[in-house]
Design a protein around this motif. Structure first.
Motif, PDB file in Angstrom:
ATOM      1  N   GLU A   1       0.827  -1.205   0.000  1.00 29.51           N
ATOM      2  CA  GLU A   1       0.000   0.000   0.000  1.00 29.51           C
ATOM      3  C   GLU A   1       0.860   1.253   0.000  1.00 29.51           C
TER       4      GLU A   1
ATOM      5  N   GLU B   1       0.367   4.109  -2.788  1.00 34.21           N
ATOM      6  CA  GLU B   1       0.154   5.525  -2.465  1.00 34.21           C
ATOM      7  C   GLU B   1       1.137   6.411  -3.224  1.00 34.21           C
TER       8      GLU B   1
ATOM      9  N   ALA C   1       0.162   6.474  -6.849  1.00 35.17           N
ATOM     10  CA  ALA C   1      -1.010   7.335  -7.041  1.00 35.17           C
ATOM     11  C   ALA C   1      -0.604   8.805  -7.094  1.00 35.17           C
ATOM     12  N   GLN C   2       0.313   9.199  -6.218  1.00 35.69           N
ATOM     13  CA  GLN C   2       0.779  10.588  -6.228  1.00 35.69           C
ATOM     14  C   GLN C   2       1.484  10.920  -7.539  1.00 35.69           C
TER      15      GLN C   2
ATOM     16  N   LYS D   1      -1.156  11.111 -10.451  1.00 36.87           N
ATOM     17  CA  LYS D   1      -1.917  12.359 -10.476  1.00 36.87           C
ATOM     18  C   LYS D   1      -1.082  13.500 -11.046  1.00 36.87           C
TER      19      LYS D   1
ATOM     20  N   LYS E   1     -10.050   3.206  -2.614  1.00 35.25           N
ATOM     21  CA  LYS E   1      -9.289   4.099  -1.748  1.00 35.25           C
ATOM     22  C   LYS E   1      -9.408   5.543  -2.238  1.00 35.25           C
ATOM     23  N   GLU E   2      -9.494   6.460  -1.299  1.00 33.79           N
ATOM     24  CA  GLU E   2      -9.667   7.875  -1.631  1.00 33.79           C
ATOM     25  C   GLU E   2      -8.515   8.392  -2.489  1.00 33.79           C
ATOM     26  N   TYR E   3      -7.288   7.932  -2.194  1.00 35.01           N
ATOM     27  CA  TYR E   3      -6.133   8.472  -2.927  1.00 35.01           C
ATOM     28  C   TYR E   3      -6.072   8.001  -4.380  1.00 35.01           C
TER      29      TYR E   3
ATOM     30  N   ARG F   1      -8.833   8.121  -6.304  1.00 31.80           N
ATOM     31  CA  ARG F   1      -9.961   8.772  -6.989  1.00 31.80           C
ATOM     32  C   ARG F   1      -9.457   9.546  -8.208  1.00 31.80           C
TER      33      ARG F   1
ATOM     34  N   GLN G   1       5.927   4.689   4.343  1.00 29.79           N
ATOM     35  CA  GLN G   1       4.862   5.543   3.821  1.00 29.79           C
ATOM     36  C   GLN G   1       5.377   6.943   3.512  1.00 29.79           C
TER      37      GLN G   1
ATOM     38  N   LEU H   1       3.539  10.387   2.638  1.00 29.68           N
ATOM     39  CA  LEU H   1       2.288  11.121   2.464  1.00 29.68           C
ATOM     40  C   LEU H   1       2.415  12.190   1.392  1.00 29.68           C
ATOM     41  N   ASP H   2       3.633  12.654   1.165  1.00 28.14           N
ATOM     42  CA  ASP H   2       3.884  13.653   0.129  1.00 28.14           C
ATOM     43  C   ASP H   2       5.211  13.297  -0.547  1.00 28.14           C
TER      44      ASP H   2
END
Length: 273
Positions: A15, A19, A22-23, A26, A73-75, A77, A142, A144-145
């Motif tokens: 995961e 994540e 996904a970043q 986008k 998962k929201e990320y 979307r 992880q 996050l950014d």
């Protein structure tokens, strides 16, 4: 960057990789291919055809449900996500899927905590790295950014690494990151004096025919030298060229693992020579 392949075994490390993918997707308007390999056990395959079929249907149904939950998962979307389930036993098939789906990058998680050696010896990550023809980005915790401002390309200053560097340089441009090259002058049989190293760096830069900083760093192991250099210079991504068991990766096998948390968290990308 058109598509990013993310192999998943439903672990937290998978995961973390998703994540990050996904970043990146986008930012670059890319799609994601989510790959799960059921990997039926030998005991299951040895059962009768009826038992095997029932077992396969159970695991397939379970995998489909888990993958469906992940895609919600929201990320993820507004990111095009394609799900693929395979029963591959050979991890070289990850490369085949990547080629079939026209993926530009593989992003995968690793639970390795002791440096680079665990990426190249015996792990599932190693099996993917050894066979992938496209770059593999290994995520260990992880983000996050996820931002890459500075990349370092580890080189043995051999000409065969130049095509891999050019791929890394193109990726750096895509990520709006700076990139430099580092050569680790380790204390083993390959240790060179300062004048010899400088000559080798000059020869390499001439063959590279590209304006880039090339540094050398003295350390008792290649692996420890890479991590310390990255730590001291605030590096966000370490890039290592490899071609299976040969090339740069073999220098890391048997080296002392640096069990330092900051080192273990550094994302690593491999590019096949």
């Amino acid at each position: 960057m058109k598509k990013i392949l993310v192999p998943t075994d439903f672990s937290e490390y998978s995961e973390y990789a998703l994540e990050v993918a996904a970043q990146m997707a986008k930012k670059h308007e890319s799609g994601i291919v989510l790959l799960h390999m059921i990997g039926m056990s030998e005991s299951v395959l040895a059962n009768s055809e009826i038992a095997e079929e029932q077992e396969a249907k159970y695991y397939l149904k379970l995998a489909k449900k888990k993958l469906k939950d992940i895609t919600k998962k929201e990320y993820l979307r507004e990111i095009p996500v394609e799900v693929i389930i395979q029963n591959y036993k050979d991890f070289k098939e990850v490369n085949q899927v990547a080629k079939e789906q026209n993926c530009d990058l593989v992003v995968m998680g690793s639970h390795g905590t002791s440096g680079l050696s665990d990426l190249f010896v015996g792990s599932n990550t190693e099996k993917v790295i050894r066979t992938s023809e496209i770059p593999v980005l290994v995520i260990k915790h992880q983000h996050l950014d996820f931002k890459v401002n500075k990349m370092v390309f580890a080189s043995d200053l051999e000409n065969e690494s130049i095509p891999a560097f050019k791929k890394a340089s193109a990726l750096a441009q895509l990520l709006s990151a700076s990139i430099e090259i580092v050569y680790i002058n380790d204390a083993g049989a390959n240790f060179m004096g300062v004048d010899d190293v400088r000559k080798r760096v000059a020869d390499f830069k001439r063959e590279l025919d590209q304006s880039v900083e090339v540094h050398f760093y003295n350390y008792h192991t290649v692996e420890g030298g890479l991590f310390n250099y990255c730590l001291m210079n605030n590096v966000d991504l370490l890039v290592i060229p490899t071609h299976g068991r040969k090339g740069f990766a073999h220098f890391l096998v048997g080296s002392l693992a640096e069990n330092v948390s900051n080192h273990a968290k550094l994302p690593v990308m491999t590019i096949k020579l």
